[in-house]
Design a protein around this motif. Structure first.
Motif, mmCIF file in Angstrom:
data_model
loop_
_atom_site.group_PDB
_atom_site.id
_atom_site.type_symbol
_atom_site.label_atom_id
_atom_site.label_comp_id
_atom_site.label_asym_id
_atom_site.label_seq_id
_atom_site.Cartn_x
_atom_site.Cartn_y
_atom_site.Cartn_z
ATOM 1 N N PRO A 14 40.619 47.081 33.932
ATOM 2 C CA PRO A 14 40.096 46.880 35.295
ATOM 3 C C PRO A 14 41.189 46.414 36.258
ATOM 4 C CG PRO A 14 38.616 45.921 33.669
ATOM 5 C CD PRO A 14 39.842 46.324 32.924
ATOM 6 N N VAL A 15 41.129 46.936 37.480
ATOM 7 C CA VAL A 15 42.171 46.672 38.472
ATOM 8 C C VAL A 15 41.876 45.371 39.223
ATOM 9 C CG1 VAL A 15 43.319 47.543 40.551
ATOM 10 C CG2 VAL A 15 42.605 49.131 38.738
ATOM 11 N N ASP A 16 42.899 44.548 39.357
ATOM 12 C CA ASP A 16 42.813 43.356 40.194
ATOM 13 C C ASP A 16 43.188 43.773 41.614
ATOM 14 O OD1 ASP A 16 42.988 40.955 41.502
ATOM 15 O OD2 ASP A 16 44.539 40.094 40.214
ATOM 16 N N THR A 17 42.185 43.961 42.445
ATOM 17 C CA THR A 17 42.416 44.499 43.795
ATOM 18 C C THR A 17 43.143 43.514 44.706
ATOM 19 O OG1 THR A 17 40.200 43.753 44.436
ATOM 20 C CG2 THR A 17 40.411 46.022 43.653
ATOM 21 N N THR A 18 43.225 42.251 44.286
ATOM 22 C CA THR A 18 43.921 41.265 45.122
ATOM 23 C C THR A 18 45.424 41.271 44.878
ATOM 24 O OG1 THR A 18 43.664 39.475 43.499
ATOM 25 C CG2 THR A 18 41.868 39.804 45.075
ATOM 26 N N ALA A 19 45.862 41.921 43.808
ATOM 27 C CA ALA A 19 47.286 41.930 43.468
ATOM 28 C C ALA A 19 48.021 42.967 44.306
ATOM 29 C CB ALA A 19 47.472 42.233 41.981
#
Length: 489
Positions: A207-212
């Motif tokens: 899962p992608v950490d969209t805040t990074a």
């Protein structure tokens, strides 16, 4: 005699008639020369590292995802390639047991030599202690002899394998070659089985950490994830730089050392690419990112244990034994060289009738066993070892650059392709990896710094005033100083 050195006059009766005190001192501190050809040295280089293919590297997926760990593996592979080429040149110039310490001693002086040698010792004393814990976990998980992971297993590891080393270097390296060959064969068999389940869509399923910053399916933790994955990209290669520590016991080290370094690195690169792709593509990055035995998880999936997964599980134990065994060898030789030259207590370099540094094997083994039994945290100890390794890489690369510029006329039977530019790349990447260790385990980095500080205090206040001028690495450095003095006159 070089400043800060002395001739080791032993107790009465130690010098035989017609020999100097230094000759008598070194006579009791000699290794068995000509015991290892290029094949055994190549096996040693692969043995240092092969356990890292079975576990540990996959945690980099939880730091950088598939793309981040892939980029880290490529960059760290480049660092090791550049470093190995530089070490091939340096080991052909100075083929002694000192390895990195000897190279840095000539280029950077006594402080540089001690800093490098101590960093290498941190790596090679902590790593076997960590691997002993992993061996215990494997023994328990496989149900071998009904044993559970605990101090009796760790003690058995150190006693049995140190005993083989005490038997003799030739026997030890042949044992290491056999166990390493089993582990490498198992990795190739694993890859054949895993590639039958390969699905490229599983590579980027974390899962992608969209805040990074810069995050995507390939870089789920952003661009910083590449940097954080550096220490785990190193696990595919960590330890190969220890091959020069066997130079004093090698057959024709000027020729065999560069050959062994190049071949062992080529084998490790191939194993790294195949293992990484096969394991990740078989079950997905998310499934194996924190597994203690990622290759077994990659084969089992939802179907449970299979004949192939059980085989790979046993082979993983062989890989751990190979790395444990060879790292004990490396640590003993670095300790031997530092002790022989007076940087550490001199009694640690005494050798037995079979020309093995028995105290240099037993005492680090006792320390490693104590750490394993007391700590129980293999991951933390490996992170401390990685921190020491990155310091030594930076100093060894710097030593190559300094010698190339300061002593361009020094006879070089083997020359690094690209010269100082190659070692400059290794230096930059090693410094980057050193900083990355703080991103992974800050406590481990500060523990390593604390050990470093204690060792440096010992050197500053005591041992630097009692160095042995007749030790090979010290003579090599003294020769350089004498030649520089003559050129000024």
């Amino acid at each position: 005699m070089a400043q800060g050195t002395e001739s080791p006059a032993g107790p009465p009766g130690t010098a035989r008639a017609g020999t100097s005190p230094t000759d008598a001192y070194l006579h009791r501190r000699t290794l068995r020369r000509g015991s290892a050809g290029w094949l055994l040295l190549t096996g040693l280089g692969v043995a240092y590292v092969v356990s890292g293919d079975f576990s540990g590297w996959n945690i980099g997926l939880s730091k950088g995802g598939f793309g981040g760990l892939a980029a880290a593996m490529v960059l760290m592979g480049l660092m090791y390639a550049c470093l190995v080429f530089a070490l091939a040149e340096l080991s052909a110039i100075l083929p002694t047991a000192g390895g990195g310490y000897g190279f840095a001693r000539r280029a950077l002086g006594t402080w540089g030599g001690f800093l490098t040698g101590t960093a290498i010792l941190i790596e090679y004393i902590l790593a076997p202690a960590a691997i002993a814990l992993f061996i215990g976990d494997y023994v328990e998980s496989l149900g071998l002899f009904g044993l559970t992971s605990g101090w009796p297993v760790y003690l058995a590891c150190f006693v049995i394998f140190i005993g083989i080393h005490l038997w003799g270097v030739g026997e030890a390296l042949r044992f290491s070659l056999v166990v390493t060959a089993i582990a490498v064969a198992a990795l190739l068999i694993f890859a054949v089985g895993a590639f039958t389940e390969f699905d490229a869509a599983r590579l980027d399923d974390i899962p992608v950490d969209t805040t990074a910053f810069g995050s995507s399916s390939w870089l789920p933790f952003g661009l910083l994830g590449i940097w954080a994955a550096f220490p785990f990209g190193m696990w595919f290669f960590l330890g190969v730089e220890g091959v020069p520590l066997a130079a004093e016991e090698a057959k024709d080290p000027v020729r065999s050392m560069p050959k062994a370094l190049a071949i062992s690195l080529a084998v490790l690169v191939g194993l790294a690419v195949v293992t990484f792709l096969a394991a990740t593509g078989a079950q997905g990055a998310n499934a194996i990112k924190e597994a203690g035995n990622p290759l077994v998880v990659a084969l089992e999936g939802d179907d449970g244990p299979t004949a192939l997964s059980r085989f790979v599980n046993y082979a993983g134990l062989a890989g751990l034994v190979a790395s444990f065994f060879s790292l004990i060898f490396a640590g003993s030789r670095q300790l031997f060289a530092l002790s022989r030259a007076g940087y550490l207590p001199r009694f640690l370099s005494l050798t037995n009738r079979r020309k093995s540094p028995y105290l240099g094997l037993v005492i680090p083994g006792a320390i490693g066993f104590t750490l394993a039994a007391w700590s129980g945290d293999g991951g933390r100890m490996l992170n401390v070892a990685v921190f020491g390794a990155t310091i030594s890489y930076a100093l060894m690369a710097l030593s190559h650059i300094v010698l190339r510029r300061r002593e361009p006329g020094l006879p070089r039977p083997y020359r690094t392709p690209g010269g100082a530019l190659t070692s400059s790349v290794a230096l930059v990447l090693a410094c980057s990896a050193l900083v990355a260790t703080f991103l992974v385990d800050r406590d481990a980095a500060f523990i390593a710094l604390g050990v470093y500080a204690v060792a440096l205090a010992y050197f500053a206040f005591y041992s630097r005033h009692r160095l042995v001028a007749g030790a090979p690495e010290e003579e090599f450095a003294a020769l350089a100083a004498a030649e520089a003095e003559l050129s000024r006159d």
